[in-house]
Design an enzyme around this catalytic site. Structure first.
Site, mmCIF file in Angstrom:
data_model
loop_
_atom_site.group_PDB
_atom_site.id
_atom_site.type_symbol
_atom_site.label_atom_id
_atom_site.label_comp_id
_atom_site.label_asym_id
_atom_site.label_seq_id
_atom_site.Cartn_x
_atom_site.Cartn_y
_atom_site.Cartn_z
ATOM 1 N N ARG A 82 47.537 21.043 1.859
ATOM 2 C CA ARG A 82 46.892 21.420 3.124
ATOM 3 C C ARG A 82 45.610 22.236 2.862
ATOM 4 O O ARG A 82 44.659 22.151 3.644
ATOM 5 C CB ARG A 82 47.865 22.229 3.982
ATOM 6 C CG ARG A 82 47.364 22.481 5.400
ATOM 7 C CD ARG A 82 48.474 23.064 6.269
ATOM 8 N NE ARG A 82 48.097 23.162 7.678
ATOM 9 C CZ ARG A 82 47.905 24.309 8.343
ATOM 10 N NH1 ARG A 82 48.044 25.448 7.720
ATOM 11 N NH2 ARG A 82 47.572 24.311 9.622
ATOM 12 N N ILE A 108 42.998 22.740 12.683
ATOM 13 C CA ILE A 108 44.029 21.975 11.983
ATOM 14 C C ILE A 108 45.352 22.501 12.527
ATOM 15 O O ILE A 108 45.548 23.710 12.649
ATOM 16 C CB ILE A 108 43.918 22.153 10.449
ATOM 17 C CG1 ILE A 108 45.034 21.385 9.726
ATOM 18 C CG2 ILE A 108 43.950 23.607 10.033
ATOM 19 C CD1 ILE A 108 44.884 21.384 8.202
ATOM 20 N N SER A 109 46.212 21.577 12.927
ATOM 21 C CA SER A 109 47.408 21.975 13.674
ATOM 22 C C SER A 109 48.376 22.794 12.832
ATOM 23 O O SER A 109 48.387 22.721 11.603
ATOM 24 C CB SER A 109 48.143 20.740 14.182
ATOM 25 O OG SER A 109 47.274 19.940 14.926
ATOM 26 N N GLN A 110 49.201 23.535 13.536
ATOM 27 C CA GLN A 110 50.259 24.301 12.885
ATOM 28 C C GLN A 110 51.162 23.328 12.113
ATOM 29 O O GLN A 110 51.588 22.306 12.658
ATOM 30 C CB GLN A 110 51.062 25.008 13.976
ATOM 31 C CG GLN A 110 52.141 25.910 13.472
ATOM 32 C CD GLN A 110 53.059 26.394 14.585
ATOM 33 O OE1 GLN A 110 52.888 26.038 15.742
ATOM 34 N NE2 GLN A 110 54.030 27.196 14.228
#
Lengths: 260, 826
Positions: A82, A108-110
């Site tokens: 990530r 950027i999503s959880q």
């Protein structure tokens, strides 16, 4: 006297050069070591994140209907770095279970939400996936680990280019990126087994529903960039009938509880 | 002897026998205008709730000034004129600079729950903004100390100036863009400096000429600054910022008013496709649209209409289209018409007469003139009448009955948009409001309210309970027969009727919903199996909750529900407040799973503001006390300090309690948030200023106690009268023209405000006689109390309603009177 000074300088210079040489060897050993250390740190952080996601899932079981996520999804989450998808200044937070800014007003999503969304899609290795809203490219990478092909569209030029570069650098051969309007999906590649729509909209684009195969699933997070309110899962059955599930990522039951 | 500093000092000592009245008045005017404009500016670049926090805490600059003056009093007093001028000038400079710096701080409101760093950035913004207020407070505070014999008049000048400041701010917001308005504020401050130089250096022409020239040049430079200097830097997460990143988007129009900054954007490459809650089955999509952003967010659209009605078919695929399928509608009323989507929807459904109400005149003008052709002349159509009014105000002196009253995704712009003392109030969805709408329906007419769905359900259920109460208050015994609730993925529509829902209407609802994959959440006689079919939740919460709310266990259900779904009323108009403290620990524990979306941000921001203000105030107030202790000031003064502290704290709290509560009451009477805030604020401050002026004669004759007793008794008397009599009086006078209502409002406020202006200068004048060294400290206490008061008033109003706030204020005034008895006595 001058020759004495000259000799002294020459000696000193040589000494300095030797010292510099030693320092250089030392550093060139240290730096890959530190890079290796950083990698190890990232890997450890990623493992810790995966554990915490697993815990969250367990606690949210009532709402999402499962006790644990598909192991393939968790494997993909363990593998995809990530931190590579996150701007440099945020890398230190890359493995915290939270959304992060990636510039251009996007996030950027959880990781917990990404894992949940991917799991809801129930992907198979033969699937063809469409993603509207490439963003950082992270979700596309996770999907690419699990399906046959990923097609991803991003509306913001710079983001699309940046994500494309990262995905290429990571070596993904099964992702095709495109810049443009995602409302009409990717007609030339339709239909799709799974569709993820992370671009915010006030309704679900009907053309995308039409590009879903019978038996296909679509997932849409609803809410703001930093606070996902619900996940919408749209399922098209074999006959082409649509049903949707509105899934809360949090365990907030019972709603009329006094104390739990 | 030839030291220029000595000459200046001597000259200033010789010649500044009088306080610089005009300068103080203009300074106060610009300070209040600055406060209001800052609220606007931060609402545009950030979000409204954080703007409120930033400005509230920045006002602690007043409190900090008290501490500063307490510690440097003697040094500054001997150089009064120079110090006064410098402070006013610095206010002028920093009012612009600090904002420009503040907007460079990369604060991301949404991230605050994930990242403590954001809280620090937020703090840095408001600390930066305390600076200009600090300088204002220094100037005025020092004047109060220096000319303590003229306390009443100085305080009067302060209030009178502030009273006009509100109107200046509103005028500025209507005439120039918000970013540019700061230049005018700075210029006003420079003017205040020029005036001060005239007033303080009366016989020194050279000094006056130098100051005047320099400041006039400064003003000129201000207006010569390039536009980019004062351009607003919106957060990258606001809707407008995000839209402008899309290829081909362009701002085509911008307009400003006190109600908000309107930005119209075209997006020819990638259309907006604004269609909230469009059915999953829809085959049609919106035609091309222009996006309207208010304060950079809250997007609505102007839809292109070429006369081809078929292109509007998508409007029939929204939950808000339901009423048109229940029966033929002859006359539809759209409240909150915005860019005209609901008007188009009515047109699509062949409604013959359409009335559209929109508060924001600028939006109406945009659709009527600039974009008239694009919109298909929707607002100049023969069948459409547009009213530039506030929704509830529209119904005064209006006897029309409508077949349909539509409110679609409307959020009221209350005094919150005008920027003062208001945060979460909403008068569109109170029990009284719904009763008013129902009163204007024809016999079988529909009131249809559509909202975004929040999960778990909050506002939909709150609206449901509000509707039940409205029906019950109208004498309807079985409200369950008069309600329909449907929901899609993202929107819900609640329909309320004065007469029972018929069988044929129920059939129409089923057809409508099945075709569009919407779920029925409630209709009379609905069975369990019909709920939760298309947009499935884990449980059919909407349906079961609706049944519980209509049943005998309603109160128990509301009490046990994890969100506050008690109906909002005009006395407690906090529709948006769903937060319950008892679930806070549970929500915190869910942070990792995104539990933050369950929090009520508006309310919690208020709480956070109060806590910070409280802690900072304690620090500000205690610091000079340590200094006093070091200087070994006698114990008599210690007792005095405690009493004076209680007195001025009570006054500081109660003044704003009363002001804030009455602003809200008068908003309902005057029906327009901008008129209400401007008129009420101006009236309060100006008449309080006059009251302060009047205390001069009491001060001269040493009648402090008499003055405080008289003023407090009158405040209690008038206050209590208003608590009981204001609402019925408003009901009787409601139908009068606005201009008369404004005059009546002023007459009502005048006596109360007049007496409210008395206790402070009386107390300060007495202090000046017996212990002038604690005046700056008391000035600081009062400054802190004002900040705490505004936020506390909002918190109390949310919990207990406005009447409670007013009664609390009256109790505080009584307490102030009691604590004053010993030390005010001569």
């Amino acid at each position: 006297m001058w020759s004495l000074i000259y000799r002294r300088v020459r000696v000193l210079r040589c000494a300095n050069l030797k010292v510099l040489f030693v320092i250089g060897i030392f550093l060139s050993g240290i730096m890959p070591l530190s890079a290796l250390q950083a990698d190890t740190d990232y890997t450890k952080a990623r493992e810790k994140l995966i554990k915490s996601i697993g815990q969250s899932v367990l606690e949210t079981a009532y709402f999402i209907g499962i006790k644990e996520l598909d192991s393939r999804v968790m494997q993909a989450m363990s593998k995809v770095p990530r931190h590579e998808y996150v701007p440099g200044i945020f890398r230190v937070s890359a493995y915290k279970n939270r959304p992060l800014p990636i510039g251009h007003g996007q996030t950027i999503s959880q990781p917990y939400i990404v894992a949940l969304m991917t799991d809801l899609l129930s992907v198979k290795s033969t699937d063809k996936a469409l993603e509207i809203g490439t963003g950082s490219g992270y979700q596309a990478a996770i999907l690419a680990e699990l399906v046959d092909q990923v097609f991803t569209i991003e509306i913001i030029d710079e983001l699309a280019k940046r994500a494309g570069k990262v995905l290429q650098k990571q070596g993904y051969k099964n992702i095709k990126t495109r810049i443009g309007d995602g409302y009409y999906g990717w007609p030339s590649q339709a239909p799709f087994d799974v569709i993820v729509v992370t671009a915010a909209a006030d309704h679900v684009p009907p053309p995308l529903i039409r590009q879903l195969k019978p038996g296909g699933r679509m997932v849409i997070p609803v809410g703001s960039r930093f606070m996902v309110q619900q996940l919408v899962l749209i399922v098209k059955d074999a006959k082409g009938e649509i049903s949707t599930r509105q899934i809360l990522p949090v365990r907030f039951v019972p709603l009329t509880g006094v104390h739990e | 002897m030839n030291d220029p500093r000595k000459i200046i000092t001597m000259n200033t000592v010789a010649h500044n026998e009088q306080a610089p009245w005009y300068s103080i008045a203009v300074l106060s005017m610009s300070a209040l205008a600055y406060e209001i404009i800052l609220m606007r500016l931060f609402s545009i670049i950030q979000w409204h709730h954080f703007a409120y926090m930033i400005i509230s805490l920045a006002l602690l600059g007043y409190g900090a000034s008290g501490t500063f003056l307490a510690l440097t009093r003697n040094y500054l007093l001997s150089r009064y004129s120079f110090v006064y001028l410098i402070n006013v000038f610095l206010f002028g400079l920093t009012s612009l600079l600090c904002f420009l710096l503040g907007q460079q701080v990369q604060f991301n409101a949404e991230e605050i729950l994930w990242d403590f760093d954001q809280a620090l950035r937020l703090m840095s913004i408001y600390i930066l903004l305390t600076v200009p207020f600090f300088f204002v407070a220094n100037a005025i505070g020092l004047s109060l100390i220096k000319f303590h014999k003229d306390m009443s008049r100085i305080y009067a000048a302060d209030l009178l100036g502030a009273g006009t400041g509100g109107m200046v701010a509103v005028a500025l917001l209507f005439s120039v863009f918000p970013g540019d308005s700061l230049k005018y504020i700075s210029s006003l401050a420079m003017l205040a400096t020029i005036l001060a130089s005239w007033e303080l250096f009366r016989n020194q022409a050279r000094v006056i000429v130098v100051f005047t020239s320099v400041l006039l040049v400064a003003i000129m430079i201000l207006f010569m600054l390039p536009k980019s200097f004062t351009e607003l830097a919106l957060s990258p997460y606001k809707g407008l910022s995000q839209t402008l990143r899309v290829t081909g988007t362009k701002v085509v129009s911008q307009d400003s008013s006190a109600l908000g900054l309107i930005t119209v954007v075209e997006s020819p490459v990638i259309p907006f496709r604004h269609a909230p809650g469009l059915s999953l089955n829809a085959n049609d999509e919106p035609p091309s649209q222009l996006g309207i952003f208010i304060d950079g967010d809250a997007m609505t659209a102007i839809t292109h209409y070429s006369g081809n009605i078929k292109k509007l078919a998508y409007l029939d695929q929204l939950t808000s289209a339901l009423p048109y399928h229940l029966s033929t509608i002859d006359h539809a009323l759209v409240l909150g018409a915005g860019g005209g989507a609901e008007v188009l929807q009515a047109k699509y459904h062949k409604v013959k007469q359409i009335s559209a109400v929109e508060l924001n005149k600028q939006i109406i003008e945009l659709v009527k003139s600039d974009f008239n052709k694009f919109s298909g002349s929707i607002y100049t159509d023969d069948n459409v009448t547009v009213f530039a009014e506030e929704a509830r105000g529209f119904f005064t002196d209006n006897n029309n009955l409508y077949g349909l009253i539509q409110l679609v995704l409307s959020d009221s712009f209350g005094a919150s948009s005008a920027g003062l003392h208001a945060l979460n109030e909403n008068y569109l969805y109170t029990v009284e409001a719904l009763q008013l709408y129902l009163h204007h329906l024809n016999r079988d007419g529909y009131l249809a309210i559509s909202r975004w769905i929040k999960l778990p359900p909050r506002d939909t259920l709150k609206l449901f309970t509000t509707a039940i109460d409205a029906l019950s208050n109208k004498g309807i015994e079985q409200p369950e027969r008069h309600l329909i609730l449907i929901r899609g993925l993202q929107t819900s529509t609640l329909i309320i009727k004065n007469t029972p829902i018929t069988k044929s209407e129920i059939q129409s609802i089923k057809r409508f919903c099945n075709q569009r994959l919407f779920d029925m959440a409630y209709y009379p006689g609905m069975i369990f199996g019909e709920a939760n079919r298309y947009n499935m939740l884990v449980e059919p919460v909407f349906f079961t909750a609706a049944l519980s709310l209509l049943g005998n266990e309603r109160n128990k259900f509301i009490q046990r529900y994890k969100f506050n779904i008690e109906p909002a009323t005009d006395n407690q108009p906090y529709f948006y407040n769903y937060f319950k403290w008892r679930v806070f620990p549970e929500i915190l524990s869910l942070k990792g799973e995104g539990g933050m979306s369950l929090l009520g941000m508006g309310y919690l921001i208020l709480v956070a503001t109060f806590l910070q203000a409280f802690m900072l105030s304690i620090f500000i107030i205690i610091l000079p006390l340590i200094f006093f202790k070091r200087k070994n000031i006698s114990t008599n003064i210690n007792h005095l300090k405690i009493r004076a502290f209680a007195y001025f704290l009570a006054l500081g709290l109660s003044f704003l309690f009363v002001e804030m509560a009455f602003i809200q009451k008068f908003i309902l009477f005057l029906q327009h948030p901008i008129y209400a805030v401007s008129v009420v604020l101006a009236a309060f401050l100006i008449f309080a200023g006059l009251g302060s002026l009047w205390t001069k004669r009491l001060v001269n004759s040493g009648q402090y106690i008499k003055g405080v007793k008289l003023s407090v008794l009158m405040i209690l008397f008038i206050g209590l009268c208003y608590v009981y009599l204001l609402a019925p009086a408003f009901a009787i006078l409601m139908d009068l023209p606005v201009i008369l209502k404004i005059i009546i409002s002023i007459f009502l406020i005048a006596p109360l405000a007049f007496y409210m202006g008395m206790p402070f200068p009386l107390g300060m004048s007495r202090l000046a006689e017996i212990s002038p060294e604690i005046i700056p400290w008391v000035w600081g206490v009062n400054g802190c109390a004002s900040v705490l008061s505004a936020v506390l008033a909002a918190l109390l109003a949310i919990q207990f309603g406005f009447t409670f706030v007013i009664v609390s204020a009256l109790v505080l005034y009584a307490l102030a009177a009691v604590t004053s008895v010993n030390w005010l006595r001569c």
